[in-house]
Scaffold this motif. Sequence first.
Motif, PDB file in Angstrom:
ATOM      1  N   HIS A  49       0.756  -1.288   0.103  1.00  0.00           N
ATOM      2  CA  HIS A  49       0.144   0.002   0.248  1.00  0.00           C
ATOM      3  C   HIS A  49       0.893   1.457   0.062  1.00  0.00           C
ATOM      4  O   HIS A  49       1.430   1.419   0.874  1.00  0.00           O
ATOM      5  CB  HIS A  49      -0.784   0.269   1.448  1.00  0.00           C
ATOM      6  N   HIS A  55       3.598   0.735   3.173  1.00  0.00           N
ATOM      7  CA  HIS A  55       3.631  -0.277   4.196  1.00  0.00           C
ATOM      8  C   HIS A  55       2.995  -1.370   3.486  1.00  0.00           C
ATOM      9  O   HIS A  55       2.536  -1.480   2.297  1.00  0.00           O
ATOM     10  CB  HIS A  55       2.823   0.254   5.429  1.00  0.00           C
ATOM     11  N   ASP A  57       0.087  -4.304   3.963  1.00  0.00           N
ATOM     12  CA  ASP A  57      -1.127  -4.700   4.811  1.00  0.00           C
ATOM     13  C   ASP A  57      -1.097  -6.338   4.738  1.00  0.00           C
ATOM     14  O   ASP A  57      -1.191  -6.785   3.823  1.00  0.00           O
ATOM     15  CB  ASP A  57      -2.220  -4.116   4.257  1.00  0.00           C
TER      16      ASP A  57
HETATM   17 MN    MN Z   1      -2.912   0.169   4.304  1.00  0.00          MN
END
Ligand code: MN
Length: 187
Positions: A49, A55, A57
């Motif tokens: 993401h 990051h 997920d």
């Molecule tokens: Mn996310």
Amino acid sequence: MTKSQDDGENALAEYRAKRDLEKSPEPTGDAPDDKRGKQGGKTYVIQKHDASRLHYDFRLELDGVLKSWAVTKGPSLDPSEKRLAVMVEDHPLDYGDFEGVIPEGYGAGTVMLWDEGTWEPQEDPREGLAEGELKFVLHGKRLKGGFALVRMKGKSSGGKENWLLIKERDDQADEETDPRRKWTDSV
Ligand code: MN
């Protein structure tokens, strides 16, 4: 509606409250076909993401929702590398297929499906979540073998639980390969 589906519905209240699902292409969690998931109740996915802060997920299906952690640095195959995994709100099962661009607002940025498959808890996963130690085996297209999620003591300033994602020492452990660099495209 079974109990677990009912729990799943209630668990999505925070998910829906955070998003403007009229404007975002993200799943609403309303699709009836997706209530059971597509992997026999054991869906595992990682979505890369590219939001305001990149990051990964990390999501595991349990009781009709995807339990979710945002792993800032992404997963590691090196058992000595503990990766911070901030527990976030439960996501609907159909989120497990989602790729796309989230417009301005909550989570704005590109979501790419980075790994998918199934997970296999090694102990009772509900107890593990409650007690803060979840051990499991991943059968992903990319990540495989034993992993653990371990809750850290105390809470972050945002009131979210901080966990650590840790590779178990097994024949899938690998100190040399950085999975973020090895796999940069969609799965
Ligand atoms: Mn996310």
